[in-house]
Design an enzyme around this catalytic site. Structure first.
Site, PDB file in Angstrom:
ATOM      1  N   ASN A 180     -66.860 103.237  28.892  1.00  0.00           N
ATOM      2  CA  ASN A 180     -67.950 103.774  29.662  1.00  0.00           C
ATOM      3  C   ASN A 180     -68.763 104.737  29.050  1.00  0.00           C
ATOM      4  OD1 ASN A 180     -69.552 103.996  32.040  1.00  0.00           O
ATOM      5  ND2 ASN A 180     -67.538 104.702  33.319  1.00  0.00           N
ATOM      6  N   GLU A 212     -52.267 110.736  40.817  1.00  0.00           N
ATOM      7  CA  GLU A 212     -52.709 110.326  39.655  1.00  0.00           C
ATOM      8  C   GLU A 212     -53.349 111.379  38.875  1.00  0.00           C
ATOM      9  OE1 GLU A 212     -55.227 107.096  39.786  1.00  0.00           O
ATOM     10  OE2 GLU A 212     -56.284 107.453  37.927  1.00  0.00           O
ATOM     11  N   ARG A 253     -50.762 104.575  33.013  1.00  0.00           N
ATOM     12  CA  ARG A 253     -51.999 104.093  33.696  1.00  0.00           C
ATOM     13  C   ARG A 253     -53.077 103.393  32.540  1.00  0.00           C
ATOM     14  NH1 ARG A 253     -54.448 102.977  37.490  1.00  0.00           N
ATOM     15  NH2 ARG A 253     -56.016 104.208  37.780  1.00  0.00           N
ATOM     16  N   TYR A 287     -66.717 113.236  42.890  1.00  0.00           N
ATOM     17  CA  TYR A 287     -66.817 112.044  42.189  1.00  0.00           C
ATOM     18  C   TYR A 287     -65.698 110.906  42.908  1.00  0.00           C
ATOM     19  CZ  TYR A 287     -65.957 108.750  38.430  1.00  0.00           C
ATOM     20  OH  TYR A 287     -65.745 107.531  37.609  1.00  0.00           O
ATOM     21  N   ASP A 302     -55.987 110.075  43.470  1.00  0.00           N
ATOM     22  CA  ASP A 302     -56.506 110.683  42.130  1.00  0.00           C
ATOM     23  C   ASP A 302     -56.913 111.804  41.732  1.00  0.00           C
ATOM     24  OD1 ASP A 302     -57.587 110.354  39.650  1.00  0.00           O
ATOM     25  OD2 ASP A 302     -58.640 108.439  39.433  1.00  0.00           O
ATOM     26  N   HIS A 330     -58.038 113.399  38.995  1.00  0.00           N
ATOM     27  CA  HIS A 330     -58.866 113.182  37.657  1.00  0.00           C
ATOM     28  C   HIS A 330     -59.001 114.620  36.786  1.00  0.00           C
ATOM     29  CE1 HIS A 330     -61.392 109.842  39.095  1.00  0.00           C
ATOM     30  NE2 HIS A 330     -61.409 110.217  40.351  1.00  0.00           N
ATOM     31  N   ASP A 375     -65.703  99.707  35.173  1.00  0.00           N
ATOM     32  CA  ASP A 375     -66.127  99.818  33.797  1.00  0.00           C
ATOM     33  C   ASP A 375     -64.862  99.034  32.821  1.00  0.00           C
ATOM     34  OD1 ASP A 375     -64.885 102.470  34.964  1.00  0.00           O
ATOM     35  OD2 ASP A 375     -64.470 102.568  32.747  1.00  0.00           O
ATOM     36  N   HIS A 400     -55.041 100.610  34.556  1.00  0.00           N
ATOM     37  CA  HIS A 400     -56.274 101.002  35.132  1.00  0.00           C
ATOM     38  C   HIS A 400     -57.380  99.977  35.333  1.00  0.00           C
ATOM     39  CE1 HIS A 400     -59.822 103.742  33.629  1.00  0.00           C
ATOM     40  NE2 HIS A 400     -59.644 103.910  34.999  1.00  0.00           N
ATOM     41  N   HIS A 411     -59.622 101.368  46.816  1.00  0.00           N
ATOM     42  CA  HIS A 411     -60.035 102.583  46.963  1.00  0.00           C
ATOM     43  C   HIS A 411     -60.888 102.802  48.181  1.00  0.00           C
ATOM     44  CE1 HIS A 411     -61.013 103.261  42.273  1.00  0.00           C
ATOM     45  NE2 HIS A 411     -59.802 102.704  42.568  1.00  0.00           N
ATOM     46  N   GLU A 470     -54.632  98.474  39.895  1.00  0.00           N
ATOM     47  CA  GLU A 470     -55.722  98.968  40.361  1.00  0.00           C
ATOM     48  C   GLU A 470     -56.777  98.073  40.365  1.00  0.00           C
ATOM     49  OE1 GLU A 470     -57.815 102.105  38.240  1.00  0.00           O
ATOM     50  OE2 GLU A 470     -58.915 102.695  40.068  1.00  0.00           O
ATOM     51  N   ARG A 511     -55.805 103.705  47.802  1.00  0.00           N
ATOM     52  CA  ARG A 511     -56.170 104.961  47.141  1.00  0.00           C
ATOM     53  C   ARG A 511     -57.203 105.739  48.046  1.00  0.00           C
ATOM     54  NH1 ARG A 511     -59.552 106.566  41.601  1.00  0.00           N
ATOM     55  NH2 ARG A 511     -61.187 106.618  43.237  1.00  0.00           N
ATOM     56  N   TRP A 566     -62.170 117.060  34.117  1.00  0.00           N
ATOM     57  CA  TRP A 566     -62.260 116.029  35.090  1.00  0.00           C
ATOM     58  C   TRP A 566     -61.974 114.800  34.681  1.00  0.00           C
ATOM     59  CZ3 TRP A 566     -64.257 111.359  36.391  1.00  0.00           C
ATOM     60  CH2 TRP A 566     -65.219 110.739  35.378  1.00  0.00           C
ATOM     61  N   GLU A 619     -55.215 106.762  31.941  1.00  0.00           N
ATOM     62  CA  GLU A 619     -56.215 105.901  31.843  1.00  0.00           C
ATOM     63  C   GLU A 619     -57.222 106.411  30.690  1.00  0.00           C
ATOM     64  OE1 GLU A 619     -57.988 106.573  35.619  1.00  0.00           O
ATOM     65  OE2 GLU A 619     -59.551 107.607  34.648  1.00  0.00           O
TER      66      GLU A 619
HETATM   67  C1  GCO Z   1     -59.695 105.334  38.062  1.00  0.00           C
HETATM   68  C2  GCO Z   1     -60.926 106.075  37.410  1.00  0.00           C
HETATM   69  C3  GCO Z   1     -61.988 105.424  36.861  1.00  0.00           C
HETATM   70  C4  GCO Z   1     -62.487 106.235  36.009  1.00  0.00           C
HETATM   71  C5  GCO Z   1     -63.386 105.630  35.156  1.00  0.00           C
HETATM   72  C6  GCO Z   1     -64.258 106.292  34.062  1.00  0.00           C
HETATM   73  O1  GCO Z   1     -58.597 105.607  38.477  1.00  0.00           O
HETATM   74  O2  GCO Z   1     -60.129 104.070  38.545  1.00  0.00           O
HETATM   75  O3  GCO Z   1     -60.505 107.440  37.265  1.00  0.00           O
HETATM   76  O4  GCO Z   1     -62.759 105.246  37.953  1.00  0.00           O
HETATM   77  O5  GCO Z   1     -63.229 107.543  36.636  1.00  0.00           O
HETATM   78  O6  GCO Z   1     -62.782 104.454  34.551  1.00  0.00           O
HETATM   79  O7  GCO Z   1     -64.984 105.514  33.298  1.00  0.00           O
HETATM   80 MG    MG Z   2     -58.138 107.648  37.529  1.00  0.00          MG
END
Ligand code: GCO
Ligand code: MG
Length: 414
Positions: free
Chosen positions: A37, A248, A295, A159, A222, A224, A328, A324, A122, A351, A147, A414, A274
């Protein structure tokens, strides 16, 4: 089983995807996801310029040897670009091998350990009432694990939170890689962040969700990578009464020791990885039993071969998978994850952020979501096709994730 051709496809049906397509001399085609991404074209160049020329004429059956050749042979190891490129080759070769065998990939990986993979979706809302609607909508879609993310009082945007969710239905645009033009140059958007405001708000969100939906529903969150180790320790402890399935990315992931500090203070289960791309990113975390869930994605961690080894090592320490699966990761990467989810014993959860209908017009999938579980199909191989004609209608669009800054302008994790 010689490799006749290998092409890199870049397409943007709703968002950008990079896919490697390998064809053997007898016309069997395998796909591998190489999407990174915001840095998609770097992987395309790596594949086109440095990998595809090495593959032509080689034996597609030699999956492990090809992996070692691309990893050890290059001298320069690891890193997200290299590992996404290796992942695409590896996944495409597994897809080919399983088609030769006439079996779905999970059969070659040892066969199914379960009937389907528990998936989490989500739910999000700008405030608590919106979040509760979104949780309800996800339950109605069949999700058995959810989530939860919300807006934070005092912050304009956060975000992972949908701007609005009419009827609480599913959105495809809430974790955007946005294309923004500023003064003629493409720049990521900036979001202003405040960790203390976040930490004050999250326990109240969990309190509201638990009192509405009861103790049974597995809930995830999450963070982040936005807290310091001691902040993360405190939030994890504050959240203990709400019995999270996991917290997470509590801290910036590359600091493996940070998780030891959090662990000292809490029994909230922890998940991270991730942004990792190798088993070597996990050695302290696994041997110290500092996390509960791995992850990583097949797409970013060197493919099916490397992910299987990573999960086998995690199993030694009683640590489970939580791969993950944001949008993306392309449907090709998602299918690869699902075959592993079925085949590894130490599966935890998967996920699942649904791809948009536009994406699914380009990638023809055969996996399915039913009663909260994901099922890879029994189609030989991965079970995903790439419609290159449809893909050609969606040219690449440069797009970036937002960047986080504090109110004084400092760039924040983040
Ligand atoms: C998740 C993530 C993603 C990321 C994304 C970045 O837990 O799914 O944190 O949404 O932000 O993959 O490219
Ligand atoms: Mg994440």
């Amino acid at each position: 089983m010689r490799i006749k051709s290998a092409e890199v496809n870049v397409t943007s049906p709703g968002r950008n995807f990079v896919t490697l397509r390998i064809t053997t001399e007898d016309g069997v085609t395998g796909l591998g996801d190489a999407t990174l991404n915001g840095r998609e074209l770097a992987v395309r160049a790596y594949l086109d310029d440095h990998v595809v020329p090495l593959l032509l004429g080689e034996d597609a059956a030699r999956i492990e040897d090809t992996w070692q050749y691309l990893y050890r042979g290059a001298y320069w190891r690891r890193g997200p670009v290299t590992m996404a490129a290796i992942a695409a080759v590896d996944t495409a070769l597994w897809d080919i091998k399983a088609q030769y065998a006439g079996m779905p990939l999970y059969q070659l990986l040892g066969g199914a350990c379960r009937t389907g993979a528990l998936a989490y979706g989500h739910a999000s809302g700008r405030d608590v009432p919106e979040l509760l609607d979104s949780v309800r909508a996800h339950l109605a879609l069949g999700y058995r694990a959810i989530r939860i993310q919300t807006g934070i009082p005092g912050l304009d945007s956060v975000y992972g939170v949908a701007a609005s969710s009419p009827g609480g239905g599913e959105r495809y645009d809430y974790e955007p890689a946005r294309r923004v033009t500023g003064g003629g140059r493409l720049r990521p958007t900036v979001e202003i962040w405040d960790t203390r405001a976040y930490m004050r708000h999250v326990p109240a969100v969990f309190e509201a969700v638990r009192s509405e939906f009861g103790p049974e529903l597995p809930l995830l969150h999450d963070a982040h990578h936005r807290m310091t180790p001691i902040q993360a320790a405190r939030l994890s402890r504050d959240l203990e009464p709400y019995d999270l399935f996991w917290l997470e990315d509590a801290t910036p992931a590359e600091d493996q020791e940070a998780l030891r500090l959090i662990r000292h203070h809490t029994t909230t289960p922890l998940a991270i990885g991730e942004v990792f791309n190798s088993v070597h990113d996990y050695t302290t975390l696994l041997s110290g039993r500092l996390i509960d869930y791995v992850r990583s994605a097949v797409t970013h961690t060197g493919g099916v071969t490397a992910m299987k080894k990573l999960l086998d090592l995690a199993a030694v320490y009683g640590i489970r998978s939580g791969m993950h699966g944001p949008t993306d990761i392309s449907p090709v990467g998602m299918a690869a994850a699902l075959h592993l989810d079925l085949a590894v014993h130490n599966f935890g959860i998967q996920e699942y952020m649904r791809h948009s209908p536009q994406t699914l017009d380009v990638f023809r999938t055969s996996y399915r979501f039913e009663d909260g579980l994901l099922h890879p199909s029994d189609t030989p191989g991965l079970g995903v096709d790439l419609d290159t004609e449809a893909a050609a209608h969606f040219p690449y669009q440069q797009a970036y994730l937002p960047v986080n800054r504090l109110s004084d302008g400092t760039v924040h994790d983040w």
